[in-house]
Design a protein around this motif. Sequence first.
Motif, PDB file in Angstrom:
ATOM      1  N   ALA A  32     -10.828 -27.990   8.137  1.00 13.23           N
ATOM      2  CA  ALA A  32     -10.527 -27.954   9.570  1.00 13.23           C
ATOM      3  C   ALA A  32      -9.095 -27.478   9.803  1.00 13.23           C
ATOM      4  O   ALA A  32      -8.825 -26.672  10.704  1.00 13.23           O
ATOM      5  CB  ALA A  32     -10.751 -29.323  10.198  1.00 13.23           C
ATOM      6  N   PHE A  33      -8.163 -27.952   8.996  1.00 12.65           N
ATOM      7  CA  PHE A  33      -6.758 -27.554   9.088  1.00 12.65           C
ATOM      8  C   PHE A  33      -6.629 -26.047   8.864  1.00 12.65           C
ATOM      9  O   PHE A  33      -5.950 -25.352   9.630  1.00 12.65           O
ATOM     10  CB  PHE A  33      -5.939 -28.325   8.047  1.00 12.65           C
ATOM     11  CG  PHE A  33      -4.506 -27.899   7.959  1.00 12.65           C
ATOM     12  CD1 PHE A  33      -3.582 -28.371   8.867  1.00 12.65           C
ATOM     13  CD2 PHE A  33      -4.094 -27.033   6.963  1.00 12.65           C
ATOM     14  CE1 PHE A  33      -2.248 -27.977   8.778  1.00 12.65           C
ATOM     15  CE2 PHE A  33      -2.776 -26.632   6.866  1.00 12.65           C
ATOM     16  CZ  PHE A  33      -1.847 -27.103   7.787  1.00 12.65           C
ATOM     17  N   LEU A  34      -7.284 -25.544   7.836  1.00 12.49           N
ATOM     18  CA  LEU A  34      -7.197 -24.118   7.530  1.00 12.49           C
ATOM     19  C   LEU A  34      -7.841 -23.258   8.614  1.00 12.49           C
ATOM     20  O   LEU A  34      -7.318 -22.202   8.965  1.00 12.49           O
ATOM     21  CB  LEU A  34      -7.831 -23.833   6.167  1.00 12.49           C
ATOM     22  CG  LEU A  34      -7.067 -24.422   4.981  1.00 12.49           C
ATOM     23  CD1 LEU A  34      -7.860 -24.239   3.698  1.00 12.49           C
ATOM     24  CD2 LEU A  34      -5.692 -23.800   4.856  1.00 12.49           C
ATOM     25  N   ARG A  35      -8.977 -23.710   9.159  1.00  6.94           N
ATOM     26  CA  ARG A  35      -9.605 -22.974  10.249  1.00  6.94           C
ATOM     27  C   ARG A  35      -8.675 -22.906  11.454  1.00  6.94           C
ATOM     28  O   ARG A  35      -8.529 -21.858  12.091  1.00  6.94           O
ATOM     29  CB  ARG A  35     -10.928 -23.626  10.653  1.00  6.94           C
ATOM     30  CG  ARG A  35     -12.090 -23.275   9.772  1.00  6.94           C
ATOM     31  CD  ARG A  35     -13.409 -23.733  10.386  1.00  6.94           C
ATOM     32  NE  ARG A  35     -13.451 -25.156  10.691  1.00  6.94           N
ATOM     33  CZ  ARG A  35     -13.842 -26.106   9.845  1.00  6.94           C
ATOM     34  NH1 ARG A  35     -14.239 -25.787   8.625  1.00  6.94           N
ATOM     35  NH2 ARG A  35     -13.848 -27.364  10.209  1.00  6.94           N
ATOM     36  N   ASP A  36      -8.014 -24.019  11.757  1.00  7.21           N
ATOM     37  CA  ASP A  36      -7.091 -24.070  12.885  1.00  7.21           C
ATOM     38  C   ASP A  36      -5.930 -23.107  12.673  1.00  7.21           C
ATOM     39  O   ASP A  36      -5.563 -22.361  13.575  1.00  7.21           O
ATOM     40  CB  ASP A  36      -6.575 -25.496  13.072  1.00  7.21           C
ATOM     41  CG  ASP A  36      -5.570 -25.592  14.195  1.00  7.21           C
ATOM     42  OD1 ASP A  36      -5.920 -25.206  15.337  1.00  7.21           O
ATOM     43  OD2 ASP A  36      -4.436 -26.059  13.946  1.00  7.21           O
ATOM     44  N   ARG A  37      -5.356 -23.108  11.490  1.00  6.89           N
ATOM     45  CA  ARG A  37      -4.216 -22.226  11.212  1.00  6.89           C
ATOM     46  C   ARG A  37      -4.638 -20.756  11.206  1.00  6.89           C
ATOM     47  O   ARG A  37      -3.915 -19.904  11.698  1.00  6.89           O
ATOM     48  CB  ARG A  37      -3.560 -22.572   9.866  1.00  6.89           C
ATOM     49  CG  ARG A  37      -2.879 -23.928   9.830  1.00  6.89           C
ATOM     50  CD  ARG A  37      -1.880 -24.067  10.969  1.00  6.89           C
ATOM     51  NE  ARG A  37      -1.222 -25.343  11.005  1.00  6.89           N
ATOM     52  CZ  ARG A  37      -1.656 -26.404  11.656  1.00  6.89           C
ATOM     53  NH1 ARG A  37      -2.781 -26.369  12.316  1.00  6.89           N
ATOM     54  NH2 ARG A  37      -0.977 -27.531  11.663  1.00  6.89           N
TER      55      ARG A  37
END
Length: 66
Positions: A32-37
């Motif tokens: 989720a963090f990587l998708r957001d970034r």
Amino acid sequence: MTDAITKAMRERLERLRAEQEANSDYTERMKAFLRDRAARYDRRPITRREWDEAVGDTPEEFGFIR
């Protein structure tokens, strides 16, 4: 002795399951963090002209175009 071994194995199994669940949660949070970034940045390939403008290697910089 059999009861002690059985108890120890059950406790170990519980710890392994809890660890696996925690890692699973961590993996989902990282995804989720990587998708957001990734959504925050333009990741398309840039053209040669865009690159040259960004680093100052334009024909105008070298005096080829006036």
